[in-house]
Design a protein around this motif. Structure first.
Motif, PDB file in Angstrom:
ATOM      1  N   GLY A  67       0.824  -1.200   0.000  1.00 45.49           N
ATOM      2  CA  GLY A  67       0.000   0.000   0.000  1.00 45.49           C
ATOM      3  C   GLY A  67       0.862   1.254   0.000  1.00 45.49           C
ATOM      4  O   GLY A  67       2.079   1.213  -0.189  1.00 45.49           O
ATOM      5  N   SER A  68       0.236   2.356   0.217  1.00 42.52           N
ATOM      6  CA  SER A  68       0.952   3.641   0.210  1.00 42.52           C
ATOM      7  C   SER A  68       1.302   4.050   1.632  1.00 42.52           C
ATOM      8  O   SER A  68       0.776   3.514   2.603  1.00 42.52           O
ATOM      9  N   HIS A  74       4.122   1.249  -2.306  1.00 39.46           N
ATOM     10  CA  HIS A  74       4.076   1.858  -3.633  1.00 39.46           C
ATOM     11  C   HIS A  74       3.320   3.183  -3.570  1.00 39.46           C
ATOM     12  O   HIS A  74       2.932   3.651  -2.507  1.00 39.46           O
ATOM     13  N   SER A  83       3.564  -3.968  -9.378  1.00 46.30           N
ATOM     14  CA  SER A  83       2.601  -2.913  -9.049  1.00 46.30           C
ATOM     15  C   SER A  83       1.164  -3.405  -9.222  1.00 46.30           C
ATOM     16  O   SER A  83       0.287  -3.109  -8.398  1.00 46.30           O
ATOM     17  N   GLU A  84       0.910  -4.168 -10.285  1.00 46.93           N
ATOM     18  CA  GLU A  84      -0.438  -4.670 -10.530  1.00 46.93           C
ATOM     19  C   GLU A  84      -0.876  -5.657  -9.450  1.00 46.93           C
ATOM     20  O   GLU A  84      -2.005  -5.617  -8.969  1.00 46.93           O
ATOM     21  N   ARG A  94      -1.823  -3.982  -6.262  1.00 45.56           N
ATOM     22  CA  ARG A  94      -3.169  -3.407  -6.297  1.00 45.56           C
ATOM     23  C   ARG A  94      -4.238  -4.488  -6.047  1.00 45.56           C
ATOM     24  O   ARG A  94      -5.239  -4.255  -5.373  1.00 45.56           O
ATOM     25  N   ASP A 123      -4.281  -5.282  -2.346  1.00 47.55           N
ATOM     26  CA  ASP A 123      -5.003  -4.256  -1.600  1.00 47.55           C
ATOM     27  C   ASP A 123      -6.515  -4.408  -1.786  1.00 47.55           C
ATOM     28  O   ASP A 123      -7.294  -4.214  -0.843  1.00 47.55           O
TER      29      ASP A 123
END
Length: 948
Positions: free
Chosen positions: A389-390, A412, A933-934, A937, A940
């Motif tokens: 996550g961020s 990320h 990255s995918e 996501r 998450d």
């Protein structure tokens, strides 16, 4: 009648006798007081100090009770009862004549520079109740020898402090029999011994027991639980073993420090007992052998608890949410364990937290936004996990942060601008080794007090902001391994105190600024692998090639001789020559091709060097580089470790050998030993390829090599083996296809586990392809080469076919790691490998795509249904996306979640990645950084569904 006259001889004699007895106490008292004065002067004769400290101690002064540090009794005869010379800068030895101060009840000599041994005569001071001779120099005391047994025979002794000395030998058992002791401190010496089994009975009044000595052994006696007055117990840095006792009966206990022993938690019920210790403020069990799950009862500990240290153990599983009940906690260390799962949001209830560390665990999920509630926080360490996550913007509420370390995770998104508004950041900000993207915010210049900034090994792009030059306190700046462009800002000229500057592995260009040569503090400057050009600055750090690195910048030159870089004039001439060479090569090339073919034919016709000898010669340099800092082992060590290559230890076999589990003498945990069958064609090259690959890679999702064995067996034949960490949960193939491996009882993989495994593999490939100095191609990626740990973390293994992606096709490295006859495993080999020798990172991407489709469907690409020329990819593509539910493995979907939502939000995106990675044309396949990255996501998205 007669009478006695006053002048009679008998009467006068009687008067003399009466006078003698009246004056006798005065004479005796005078002698005793003089004895005390002489004892003090004798003590002074062995000491040196500043003039004013002992200046009053003089032969000319009879009033010794007024001397500095001396206290006397109020009754006649006045005797010395206390001597306090602590922290006076005194040097010397303690004279045995101190024993003449027979009325002494307190001797305080701490924090000086006394040396020598403790005089045994101290044991004659039978009225002594306080003895403190600790901390006698900044380097530690210089008192040597053993503790006199006579000290244990002072019946009124209440305080004994001999900490921080060089005392050695056995602690006299008599010390533990002084029932009047309330304080016993013998820490930081070289004393040995065991705690007496009856210590709780022989020291009934003990309040503080400080025994961190490094050499106490045995278990903690249960009798200690009867020392009901105990307030502080320090048993740190010993060799104590056994289970931690139930300390709940010690209701006055405030500090319990048992760090760095070999204690075990058992069933953790000792934690429940500690809930009775309502006064407990410090609980330190770090550096022991605590294993298993941290119990929920941890939340029932004292509401006064301020420090909880459990670092450097083997604690696994989840952090109990009840930890949020400990509202007084200000230091919480849980780093270097095996914790998994998410950080509970209840951590935000700990408003008094100053230092929080969950570093070096296996935590996943997002950093909870409630972290921003910790407004007193000075240090936050979450590095070395798998957090995704961020970075939560709420973290900017932690306005007292000095250290923020989020390195080595899977974070990320962009760097929140708000982080750079935490003006208190002064020690370090470390966001390295994540997947952060976007530019470096201009607001970074707000951190004017920061000492270390590391945002390396991310996906940051754009220019380096000139505002970084405002951070004039910076000593270390790490920006390497990103996609930064542009020039080195001129504002960097203000960073005169910097020690380390690493901007390597970016896309920076322009000339290297001259001001860098004037930085006198610089001891590490790495400019390598950028696009810098022109002359290097002269002087300063640029004269020392051990300090600076500039390789990979082909257009740099030097004005003065410098190893590894051409003269600037030579570089200009080289460009002219280059244009001439291009023309010449057009003519010469055909001739060279013909000559090369003829030479090749001649070499083939010559008698070849025996294969084994040739391979042995090629392997030596690679073995040296791989095994240089490792424990050396022999063939006999391998035989012993595997119990004579017992079939009970066999855990797998492959094209070039077999794998056994075993135990080496220099390691406590089990290892996996891969033994190469050198009679198999290609085995030598496979061993060499694996050595070459493993000496260059380090990543948390790559299996770790422990050592290598290059020896001869009992017949004198060559013997090769590699020793790895033993990964306890088998491989991915066993979990996806349990019936084929006779693992009928094995649990199935849930969707969340499959996503995490896919992410781990993607991280490993992204590292191999994009984070190594030279891209490394695995070439044999398949489920049986994906190992799973107890916590289901995935580790990529078997680099026997690996090769570096070189731009020089005829280099030694290329020839060493190239295997012409074998290019991978059926079902996972990319189609281009069947038509060409060329292998690339895109081939690994294809294999990953097939594995991902196999993980979603639990269908192997080698099953009989594909004998008609179709493939697993064809099957999946024909059902995608409308009928994907027909081929998805139903066991991975949990009953308590919405299957339709999961299919749409998670499964279909996973399948789309698998199909994209396994495209027929290499140029149409994804790049692994994008894949990471995918999948992040998708992870998450599943986490949000679970929360609902």
């Amino acid at each position: 009648m007669s009478s006695l006259g006053f002048s009679s001889p008998g009467f006068l004699q009687l008067l003399y006798i009466l006078k003698f007895f009246c004056l006798l106490p005065l004479v005796i008292g005078s002698n005793e007081t003089e004895s005390d004065r002489q004892a003090l002067l004798c003590l002074k004769s062995q000491l040196t100090s500043s003039a004013e400290v002992l200046s009053s101690w003089s032969n000319a002064s009879m009033e010794f009770c007024s001397w500095h540090g001396v206290t006397c009794s109020t009754q006649y005869p006045r005797r010395v009862t206390a001597l306090d010379l602590s922290s006076e800068g005194i040097t010397g030895s303690i004279s045995p004549c101190i024993a003449d101060l027979t009325y002494l009840t307190k001797l305080q000599l701490s924090n000086n520079s006394f040396y020598g041994s403790i005089p045994s005569e101290l044991g004659f001071l039978t009225q002594l109740s306080i003895l403190n001779i600790s901390m006698n120099s900044l380097e530690g005391n210089n008192l040597v020898g053993s503790i006199p047994d006579t000290l244990g025979h002072v019946p009124t002794l209440e305080t004994l402090a001999v900490d921080l000395n060089n005392l050695s030998g056995q602690v006299p058992p008599s010390i533990f029999n002084v029932s009047s002791l309330t304080y016993l401190g013998i820490a930081n010496n070289s004393l040995t011994g065991r705690l007496p089994s009856n210590i709780g009975y022989t020291l009934p009044n003990i309040q503080e027991l400080i025994l961190h000595n490094k050499k106490f052994s045995g278990s903690i006696p249960s009798s200690l639980l009867n020392a009901s007055h105990l307030q502080s117990l320090f048993l740190t840095n010993n060799s104590l073993t056994g289970h931690i006792p139930f300390f709940g009966s010690l209701q006055n206990l405030k500090i319990l420090d048992m760090a760095y022993n070999m204690l075990e938690a058992g069933d953790w019920s000792f934690v429940s007992s500690l809930s009775n210790c309502s006064k407990l403020t410090k609980l330190l069990f770090d550096g022991n052998n605590l294993q298993g799950n941290l119990p929920s009862s941890i939340g029932n500990l004292s509401s006064n608890l301020e420090q909880l240290w459990l670092r450097n153990n083997q604690i696994s599983r989840l952090i109990p949410p009840g930890i949020g009940n400990l509202k007084s906690l200000n230091m919480f260390y849980m780093d270097c364990n095996y914790l998994t799962g998410n950080i509970p949001p209840t951590i935000g209830y700990l408003h008094n937290m100053v230092i929080l560390s969950f570093a070096q665990n296996r935590l996943s999920g997002q950093i909870p936004g409630t972290t921003g509630n910790l407004v007193q926080l000075n240090e936050l360490h979450l590095d070395g996990n798998n957090l995704s996550g961020s970075i939560p913007e709420s973290i900017h509420h932690c306005t007292q942060l000095k250290t923020l370390n989020l390195a080595h995770n899977s974070l990320h998104g962009t760097i929140p601008v708000h982080i750079f508004k935490i003006f208190s950041l002064s020690e370090q900000l470390n966001l390295s080794h994540n997947y952060l993207s976007g530019g470096i915010p201009q607001e970074v210049g707000n951190l004017i007090n920061l000492n270390k900034l590391s945002i390396s090994n991310n996906r940051l792009s754009g220019n380096i902001p000139s505002t970084l030059g405002q951070c004039v306190i910076l000593e270390s700046l790490e920006l390497q391994s990103n996609f930064l462009e542009g020039i080195i800002p001129e504002s960097f000229a203000k960073l005169e105190g910097i020690n380390k500057l690493d901007i390597s592995h970016n896309k920076l260009s322009g000339k290297i600024p001259e001001f860098l040569a004037s930085f006198k503090s610089l001891i590490n400057l790495n400019l390598s692998f950028n696009n810098f050009y022109g002359p290097l600055p002269s002087g300063g750090v640029f004269l020392d090639t051990s300090v600076i690195s500039f390789e990979g910048n082909d257009r740099l030159c030097a004005r003065a001789p410098l190893k590894g870089i051409p003269f600037c004039s030579a570089l200009v001439d080289r460009r002219r020559v280059h244009r001439s060479l291009v023309l010449a090569l057009k003519i010469v090339t055909p001739v060279v091709v013909v000559i090369t073919i003829l030479c090749f034919l001649m070499i083939r016709s010559r008698k070849r060097v025996p294969l084994n000898s040739r391979k042995s010669m090629q392997l030596k340099p690679h073995l040296r580089q791989l095994n240089g800092d490792m424990e050396k082992i022999t063939y006999q060590d391998i035989v012993k470790a595997t119990n004579g290559f017992s079939s009970a230890n066999l855990i797998g076999s492959g094209s070039f050998g077999t794998v056994y589990k075993g135990n080496l003498e220099f390691r406590q945990d089990q290892v996996a030993i891969k033994i190469f069958n050198l009679s198999t064609y290609g085995a030598h090259r496979s061993f060499a390829a694996e050595c070459e690959a493993l000496k260059n890679v380090r990543h948390r999702n790559l299996v770790k090599v422990i050592t290598v064995c290059s020896s001869v067996d009992s017949t004198g034949a060559d013997f090769r083996a590699l020793v790895f960490e033993y990964i306890q949960n088998g491989n991915l193939d066993m979990w996806l296809h349990p019936k084929e491996h006779e693992h009928y009882q094995r649990n199935f993989l849930m969707l969340s586990q499959r996503i995490n495994i896919a992410l781990d593999i993607a991280f490993a490939l992204d590292y191999l392809h994009n984070r190594c100095a030279t891209p490394l191609v695995h070439c044999d990626l398949k489920p049986s080469n994906i190992l799973l740990g107890l916590d289901m973390v995935a580790y990529v293994s078997d680099f026997g076919l690996a090769r570096f992606q070189c731009t020089r096709p005829n280099s030694d490295r290329d020839s060493l790691t190239s295997l012409s006859c074998i290019k991978g495993s059926i079902g996972y080999i990319p189609p281009e490998y069947g038509m060409s020798e060329e292998r690339s990172t895109k081939g690994d991407v294809y294999s990953f795509g097939v594995i991902l489709l196999e993980m979603v469907t639990s269908i192997s690409p080698t099953e009989e249904i594909f004998n008609d020329g179709t493939s697993l990819r064809d099957l999946v593509a024909s059902n995608f996306p409308k009928d994907i539910f027909k081929i998805v493995d139903p066991t991975m979907l949990q009953d308590d979640i919405d299957a339709t939502e999961v299919l749409q939000s998670c499964v279909i995106p996973l399948v789309r990645i698998g199909l994209s990675c396994s495209m027929t044309s290499p140029k149409d396949r994804c790049e692994m950084g994008q894949v990471c990255s995918e999948i992040l996501r998708i992870k998450d998205a599943l986490s949000k569904i679970d929360d609902e």
